[in-house]
Design an enzyme around this catalytic site. Structure first.
Site, PDB file in Angstrom:
ATOM      1  N   TYR A  50      38.104  35.548  54.123  1.00 14.76           N
ATOM      2  CA  TYR A  50      37.558  34.271  53.687  1.00 14.76           C
ATOM      3  C   TYR A  50      38.526  33.554  52.755  1.00 14.76           C
ATOM      4  O   TYR A  50      39.509  34.123  52.274  1.00 14.76           O
ATOM      5  CB  TYR A  50      36.213  34.466  53.002  1.00 14.76           C
ATOM      6  N   LYS A 165      42.111  39.120  51.396  1.00 13.61           N
ATOM      7  CA  LYS A 165      40.903  38.452  50.906  1.00 13.61           C
ATOM      8  C   LYS A 165      39.764  38.755  51.880  1.00 13.61           C
ATOM      9  O   LYS A 165      39.325  37.901  52.655  1.00 13.61           O
ATOM     10  CB  LYS A 165      41.140  36.947  50.754  1.00 13.61           C
ATOM     11  N   GLU A 197      43.675  42.683  37.606  1.00 14.70           N
ATOM     12  CA  GLU A 197      43.109  41.357  37.831  1.00 14.70           C
ATOM     13  C   GLU A 197      41.659  41.388  37.392  1.00 14.70           C
ATOM     14  O   GLU A 197      41.138  42.432  36.980  1.00 14.70           O
ATOM     15  CB  GLU A 197      43.214  40.965  39.306  1.00 14.70           C
ATOM     16  N   LEU A 221      44.783  40.564  44.491  1.00 14.74           N
ATOM     17  CA  LEU A 221      44.711  39.402  45.364  1.00 14.74           C
ATOM     18  C   LEU A 221      45.385  38.254  44.630  1.00 14.74           C
ATOM     19  O   LEU A 221      44.871  37.775  43.609  1.00 14.74           O
ATOM     20  CB  LEU A 221      43.263  39.042  45.686  1.00 14.74           C
TER      21      LEU A 221
END
Length: 305
Positions: A50, A165, A197, A221
């Protein structure tokens, strides 16, 4: 530090104000009317990827980098892109127009499609499912953001391909829920002593005027806004490095931020119950927010003819 009061807490929490229009496999229709088979591999296996785009004043921000990352995610899960860049541009811009050309987020999901037999093996002849819808988004002002946000560190429970993702977000949901349960806004993911992250963001720290963020790898990501911040720093002579960051570095940082397409750049003023730096947004965040806001306004201006 006292608990900080802010409304809304997160622009993604805003309720839908009116019926939105979605795109599903070549058709534009009310989102509530969209129907996807329960045999879709996205539902059965989380077999899909996505992207989330921000739309400001009717213009999609950073469309090409998002599509480039989408195509890379598809490649990594052994799928071909269903559309070209120009086809995506037409689909998404048409959807923006049908939803009033204002300020909102576009959510785009591509799954491997419907397979009538539930099996892990990737089918050879299945059409992908392509779904795009929109959600309200009102960016918070600089004054709103100065109130600051809180975070905790959370243990990494994800798989090893975090650079994809993927739609299978269960690990992120559980880590975010841990942060929410403790009354804070985000969790900073820790693996083997290194900070990687946020549960739905990238992060930056500032120490002695140097802006730092973890380098791209399979463990993170790499966000579009992360890359924008690095580019703005280089263009405006803000010292910046991509380097591995220890969990202990977070506690010693002068500033800590999180960044994402849906939230922009948020200052984290409290981590694990302790103030970050002075406990107020720092000068590097102040400058970067101004640069980022100027950049967003620039790319949101109508194209002159």
């Amino acid at each position: 530090m006292q608990e900080m009061q802010r409304e809304p807490q997160d622009p993604r929490d805003l309720p839908l104000q009116q019926e939105s229009i979605a795109y599903l496999n070549g058709e534009y229709l009310p989102t509530a009317a969209a129907r996807i088979s329960p045999l879709d591999r996205g539902f059965i296996f989380g077999d899909g990827v996505y992207e989330v785009f921000q739309v400001s004043k009717g213009r999609i921000q950073y469309l090409e980098p998002h599509i480039k990352r989408l195509n890379q995610s598809l490649k990594n899960i052994l799928m071909e892109p269903p559309y070209s860049l120009e086809q995506w541009r037409h689909i998404l811009n048409t959807l923006v127009e049908k939803n009033g050309s204002g300020d909102f987020s576009l959510y785009l999901q591509v799954t491997r499609g419907v397979d009538l037999i539930r099996k892990q093996a990737i089918p050879n002849q299945v059409l992908p499912t392509v779904f795009v819808t929109c959600f309200p988004h009102i960016p918070l002002s600089k004054e709103d953001l100065r109130k600051g946000y809180q975070a905790i560190s959370v243990a990494d429970i994800r798989w090893q391909y975090c650079h994809i993702k993927a739609t299978s977000r269960l690990a992120y949901i559980l880590m975010f829920q841990e942060a929410k349960h403790k009354g804070v806004d985000e969790g900073i993911i820790i693996r083997d002593g290194y900070a990687l992250e946020g549960t739905s963001s990238n992060f930056f720290i500032v120490k002695n005027g140097l802006l730092m963020t973890p380098p791209k790898s399979h463990a993170i990501l790499a966000g579009i806004i992360r890359d924008v911040i690095i580019d703005l720093a280089k263009k405006n002579e803000i010292p910046c490095q991509e380097k591995n960051i220890l969990e202990t570095d977070l506690a010693l940082a002068d500033e800590l931020w999180i960044s994402s397409s849906s939230r922009g750049i948020y200052p984290i003023l409290e981590l694990n119950g302790q103030e970050v730096g002075s406990g107020k947004p720092g000068p590097v965040w102040e400058r970067m927010w101004d640069l980022y806001d100027e950049e967003c306004n620039r790319i949101s201006l109508p194209i002159s003819h």
